[in-house]
Design a protein around this motif. Structure first.
Motif, short mmCIF file in Angstrom:
data_model
loop_
_atom_site.label_atom_id
_atom_site.label_comp_id
_atom_site.label_asym_id
_atom_site.label_seq_id
_atom_site.Cartn_x
_atom_site.Cartn_y
_atom_site.Cartn_z
N SER A 111 -0.95 16.73 -8.18
CA SER A 111 -2.28 16.34 -7.73
C SER A 111 -2.26 14.98 -7.06
CB SER A 111 -3.25 16.28 -8.91
OG SER A 111 -3.34 17.54 -9.53
N GLN A 112 -2.82 14.91 -5.86
CA GLN A 112 -2.93 13.61 -5.19
C GLN A 112 -4.06 12.83 -5.84
OE1 GLN A 112 -3.44 13.56 -0.92
NE2 GLN A 112 -3.62 11.33 -0.90
N VAL A 113 -3.77 11.58 -6.23
CA VAL A 113 -4.76 10.74 -6.91
C VAL A 113 -5.18 9.54 -6.08
CG1 VAL A 113 -4.04 11.47 -9.22
CG2 VAL A 113 -2.99 9.45 -8.17
N GLY A 114 -4.53 9.30 -4.95
CA GLY A 114 -4.90 8.16 -4.13
C GLY A 114 -3.84 7.86 -3.09
N THR A 115 -3.96 6.66 -2.51
CA THR A 115 -3.05 6.20 -1.47
C THR A 115 -2.70 4.74 -1.76
OG1 THR A 115 -4.17 7.63 0.12
CG2 THR A 115 -2.82 5.89 1.03
N VAL A 116 -1.47 4.37 -1.47
CA VAL A 116 -1.05 2.97 -1.62
C VAL A 116 -1.70 2.17 -0.49
CG1 VAL A 116 0.86 1.32 -1.68
CG2 VAL A 116 1.14 3.61 -2.69
N LYS A 117 -2.58 1.24 -0.88
CA LYS A 117 -3.29 0.40 0.09
C LYS A 117 -2.52 -0.88 0.40
CE LYS A 117 -7.62 -2.11 0.74
NZ LYS A 117 -8.87 -2.49 0.11
N ASP A 118 -1.81 -1.41 -0.62
CA ASP A 118 -1.11 -2.68 -0.46
C ASP A 118 -0.05 -2.78 -1.54
OD1 ASP A 118 -0.47 -5.18 0.54
OD2 ASP A 118 -2.30 -6.17 -0.16
N VAL A 119 0.88 -3.70 -1.36
CA VAL A 119 1.88 -4.02 -2.36
C VAL A 119 1.85 -5.53 -2.57
CG1 VAL A 119 4.30 -3.90 -3.02
CG2 VAL A 119 3.32 -2.08 -1.61
N LEU A 120 1.59 -5.94 -3.80
CA LEU A 120 1.52 -7.36 -4.14
C LEU A 120 2.83 -7.78 -4.79
CD1 LEU A 120 -2.05 -7.34 -5.75
CD2 LEU A 120 -1.44 -7.78 -3.36
N ASN A 121 3.34 -8.93 -4.43
CA ASN A 121 4.55 -9.46 -5.05
C ASN A 121 4.16 -10.24 -6.28
OD1 ASN A 121 5.24 -9.79 -1.78
ND2 ASN A 121 6.75 -8.75 -3.02
N GLY A 122 4.41 -9.66 -7.45
CA GLY A 122 4.09 -10.33 -8.71
C GLY A 122 5.28 -11.10 -9.23
N PRO A 123 5.07 -11.95 -10.23
CA PRO A 123 6.18 -12.76 -10.75
C PRO A 123 7.24 -11.93 -11.47
CG PRO A 123 4.18 -13.10 -12.04
CD PRO A 123 3.80 -12.24 -10.88
N ALA A 124 6.85 -10.82 -12.09
CA ALA A 124 7.81 -10.00 -12.81
C ALA A 124 8.23 -8.76 -12.01
CB ALA A 124 7.23 -9.57 -14.15
N GLN A 125 7.30 -8.19 -11.25
CA GLN A 125 7.59 -7.02 -10.44
C GLN A 125 6.50 -6.88 -9.38
OE1 GLN A 125 6.74 -6.19 -13.90
NE2 GLN A 125 4.61 -5.98 -13.33
#
Length: 168
Positions: A111-125
């Motif tokens: 089931s499709q639940v959404g779309t990746v809008k952005d990728v944030l660079n976090g301190p751990a991942q």
């Protein structure tokens, strides 16, 4: 700056002849040796690489046209970019750019639940920002959650974890 990928940030001059150190965005240093030219933020033209070395987990660069410590000092703090095509040519089969994740359809099982809008660079991942066009949620980009990627077919599969995607 179309078709450019940030590969690092200039942190300090190195020596007196225009060399400088960058903090790389990746620690796969081998791919840096495959670049032929780089672009510095704020400069329209790209610079041919004259020399490149690795010194204590940092890349030391000498670019044609930057010939003094004064010129190198003016660049401190600026991001540095490689041509996206040249960058992608040096990726291994299972490697990808973070920008390749944006726009992927997100699936839990079939089931499709959404779309990746952005990728944030976090301190751990890194963190995926997923949207269903009404709501957004953030999902850590970790193996425990991301089951598989199929960039060719524009899909990312994530684990079914209660509360992870609030609208399902």
């Amino acid at each position: 700056m179309n078709n450019l990928v940030e590969i690092g940030k200039i942190i300090a001059p190195f020596g007196l002849k225009g060399e400088f150190k960058i903090v790389p965005k990746t620690y796969d240093f081998d791919q840096y040796f495959n670049f032929t030219e780089l672009t510095i933020f704020g400069y329209e033209e790209s610079f041919e690489i004259k020399d490149i070395r690795v010194i204590k987990n940092q890349i030391c660069l000498k670019l044609n046209g930057i010939d003094s410590i004064a010129q190198a000092e003016k660049l401190v703090g600026l991001p540095i970019y490689a041509n996206e095509d040249e960058f992608k040519d040096n990726l291994e089969e299972d490697e990808f750019l973070v920008s390749d994740l944006v726009g992927l359809d997100v699936f839990i099982e079939d089931s499709q639940v959404g779309t990746v809008k952005d990728v944030l660079n976090g301190p751990a991942q890194d963190v995926l920002v997923i949207t269903n066009k009404i709501e957004e949620t953030m999902v850590p980009f970790v193996r425990q959650i991301v089951k598989s990627l199929d960039i060719k077919n524009n899909r990312i599969y994530i684990s079914k974890i209660e509360g992870l995607i609030p609208w399902i």
